[in-house]
Design a protein around this motif. Structure first.
Motif, PDB file in Angstrom:
ATOM      1  N   MET A 158       0.853  -1.177   0.000  1.00 55.50           N
ATOM      2  CA  MET A 158       0.000   0.000   0.000  1.00 55.50           C
ATOM      3  C   MET A 158       0.896   1.236   0.000  1.00 55.50           C
ATOM      4  O   MET A 158       1.710   1.412   0.884  1.00 55.50           O
ATOM      5  CB  MET A 158      -0.894  -0.039   1.241  1.00 55.50           C
ATOM      6  N   ASP A 159       0.747   2.064  -1.013  1.00 53.51           N
ATOM      7  CA  ASP A 159       1.582   3.256  -1.096  1.00 53.51           C
ATOM      8  C   ASP A 159       0.932   4.423  -0.356  1.00 53.51           C
ATOM      9  O   ASP A 159      -0.162   4.296   0.205  1.00 53.51           O
ATOM     10  CB  ASP A 159       1.889   3.610  -2.552  1.00 53.51           C
ATOM     11  N   LEU A 160       1.597   5.542  -0.353  1.00 53.30           N
ATOM     12  CA  LEU A 160       1.158   6.706   0.400  1.00 53.30           C
ATOM     13  C   LEU A 160      -0.186   7.247  -0.093  1.00 53.30           C
ATOM     14  O   LEU A 160      -1.032   7.642   0.710  1.00 53.30           O
ATOM     15  CB  LEU A 160       2.226   7.808   0.319  1.00 53.30           C
ATOM     16  N   GLN A 161      -0.402   7.242  -1.388  1.00 50.29           N
ATOM     17  CA  GLN A 161      -1.663   7.746  -1.945  1.00 50.29           C
ATOM     18  C   GLN A 161      -2.856   6.919  -1.452  1.00 50.29           C
ATOM     19  O   GLN A 161      -3.903   7.470  -1.094  1.00 50.29           O
ATOM     20  CB  GLN A 161      -1.618   7.737  -3.484  1.00 50.29           C
ATOM     21  N   ASP A 162      -2.683   5.602  -1.405  1.00 53.33           N
ATOM     22  CA  ASP A 162      -3.767   4.737  -0.921  1.00 53.33           C
ATOM     23  C   ASP A 162      -4.043   4.972   0.555  1.00 53.33           C
ATOM     24  O   ASP A 162      -5.195   4.989   0.991  1.00 53.33           O
ATOM     25  CB  ASP A 162      -3.416   3.260  -1.150  1.00 53.33           C
ATOM     26  N   GLN A 163      -2.990   5.170   1.333  1.00 54.91           N
ATOM     27  CA  GLN A 163      -3.162   5.437   2.758  1.00 54.91           C
ATOM     28  C   GLN A 163      -3.905   6.754   2.977  1.00 54.91           C
ATOM     29  O   GLN A 163      -4.783   6.848   3.840  1.00 54.91           O
ATOM     30  CB  GLN A 163      -1.813   5.482   3.457  1.00 54.91           C
ATOM     31  N   LEU A 164      -3.565   7.768   2.179  1.00 51.64           N
ATOM     32  CA  LEU A 164      -4.245   9.053   2.299  1.00 51.64           C
ATOM     33  C   LEU A 164      -5.711   8.946   1.896  1.00 51.64           C
ATOM     34  O   LEU A 164      -6.583   9.563   2.509  1.00 51.64           O
ATOM     35  CB  LEU A 164      -3.535  10.114   1.460  1.00 51.64           C
ATOM     36  N   LYS A 165      -6.011   8.144   0.866  1.00 56.58           N
ATOM     37  CA  LYS A 165      -7.404   7.954   0.452  1.00 56.58           C
ATOM     38  C   LYS A 165      -8.198   7.243   1.532  1.00 56.58           C
ATOM     39  O   LYS A 165      -9.380   7.515   1.727  1.00 56.58           O
ATOM     40  CB  LYS A 165      -7.456   7.171  -0.855  1.00 56.58           C
ATOM     41  N   ASN A 166      -7.564   6.316   2.250  1.00 61.07           N
ATOM     42  CA  ASN A 166      -8.244   5.629   3.353  1.00 61.07           C
ATOM     43  C   ASN A 166      -8.520   6.584   4.506  1.00 61.07           C
ATOM     44  O   ASN A 166      -9.557   6.489   5.159  1.00 61.07           O
ATOM     45  CB  ASN A 166      -7.409   4.453   3.846  1.00 61.07           C
ATOM     46  N   LEU A 167      -7.586   7.485   4.765  1.00 62.18           N
ATOM     47  CA  LEU A 167      -7.757   8.433   5.865  1.00 62.18           C
ATOM     48  C   LEU A 167      -8.775   9.520   5.535  1.00 62.18           C
ATOM     49  O   LEU A 167      -9.544   9.946   6.398  1.00 62.18           O
ATOM     50  CB  LEU A 167      -6.420   9.087   6.221  1.00 62.18           C
ATOM     51  N   PHE A 168      -8.747   9.998   4.289  1.00 60.37           N
ATOM     52  CA  PHE A 168      -9.626  11.087   3.866  1.00 60.37           C
ATOM     53  C   PHE A 168     -10.423  10.664   2.633  1.00 60.37           C
ATOM     54  O   PHE A 168     -10.097  11.045   1.501  1.00 60.37           O
ATOM     55  CB  PHE A 168      -8.803  12.344   3.546  1.00 60.37           C
ATOM     56  N   PRO A 169     -11.495   9.903   2.821  1.00 60.19           N
ATOM     57  CA  PRO A 169     -12.233   9.383   1.652  1.00 60.19           C
ATOM     58  C   PRO A 169     -12.986  10.453   0.873  1.00 60.19           C
ATOM     59  O   PRO A 169     -13.229  10.286  -0.313  1.00 60.19           O
ATOM     60  CB  PRO A 169     -13.195   8.361   2.261  1.00 60.19           C
ATOM     61  N   ASP A 170     -13.358  11.566   1.521  1.00 60.13           N
ATOM     62  CA  ASP A 170     -14.135  12.607   0.843  1.00 60.13           C
ATOM     63  C   ASP A 170     -13.277  13.618   0.102  1.00 60.13           C
ATOM     64  O   ASP A 170     -13.809  14.490  -0.595  1.00 60.13           O
ATOM     65  CB  ASP A 170     -15.013  13.351   1.857  1.00 60.13           C
ATOM     66  N   HIS A 171     -11.975  13.526   0.244  1.00 60.19           N
ATOM     67  CA  HIS A 171     -11.078  14.511  -0.359  1.00 60.19           C
ATOM     68  C   HIS A 171     -11.027  14.364  -1.877  1.00 60.19           C
ATOM     69  O   HIS A 171     -10.903  13.270  -2.417  1.00 60.19           O
ATOM     70  CB  HIS A 171      -9.678  14.355   0.216  1.00 60.19           C
ATOM     71  N   VAL A 172     -11.134  15.508  -2.564  1.00 64.21           N
ATOM     72  CA  VAL A 172     -11.045  15.530  -4.021  1.00 64.21           C
ATOM     73  C   VAL A 172      -9.761  16.266  -4.389  1.00 64.21           C
ATOM     74  O   VAL A 172      -9.524  17.395  -3.958  1.00 64.21           O
ATOM     75  CB  VAL A 172     -12.270  16.248  -4.638  1.00 64.21           C
ATOM     76  N   GLU A 173      -8.912  15.621  -5.186  1.00 65.90           N
ATOM     77  CA  GLU A 173      -7.650  16.234  -5.586  1.00 65.90           C
ATOM     78  C   GLU A 173      -7.893  17.291  -6.646  1.00 65.90           C
ATOM     79  O   GLU A 173      -8.694  17.104  -7.552  1.00 65.90           O
ATOM     80  CB  GLU A 173      -6.698  15.184  -6.156  1.00 65.90           C
TER      81      GLU A 173
END
Length: 110
Positions: A1-16
């Motif tokens: 699991m890379d950093l991007q996946d970890q961030l998506k798990n932490l902040f699911p509502d975030h839109v890049e």
């Protein structure tokens, strides 16, 4: 699991967003004084040092000036007790930089 996946798990509502961030740089004007700045030469622990004193503006402006002098000369130094301490004897070069910025300088010592 890379950093991007970890961030998506932490902040699911975030839109890049792919928009570049705008950084506003402000031109900072230094306080030009009436009294000359003193540029003197000293030996401390056997090493040559150049000391600049006598700035009447704010400490933040003096720190900015110290950093600019150190980067232009590619030398070490510090800002301490309302004075700039530069490693080495660079009085002539420092005085030229300060005159270029509109400061009056006075050479002291040797």
């Amino acid at each position: 699991m890379d950093l991007q996946d970890q961030l998506k798990n932490l902040f699911p509502d975030h839109v890049e967003s792919n928009e570049p961030e705008e950084i506003q740089e402000q031109e900072h004007m230094l306080y030009v004084q009436k009294e000359p700045m003193i540029c003197k030469f000293e030996k401390r622990k056997g090493k040559a040092t150049t000391i600049i004193e006598g700035y009447e503006g704010s400490d933040e402006d003096f720190k900015i000036l110290a950093k600019e002098i150190k980067t232009k000369l590619s030398v070490g130094g510090t800002f301490k007790d309302d004075s700039i301490i530069i490693q080495g004897d660079y009085r002539d070069k420092i005085m030229a930089i300060l005159k270029e910025k509109g400061f009056k300088t006075k050479r002291v010592g040797g």
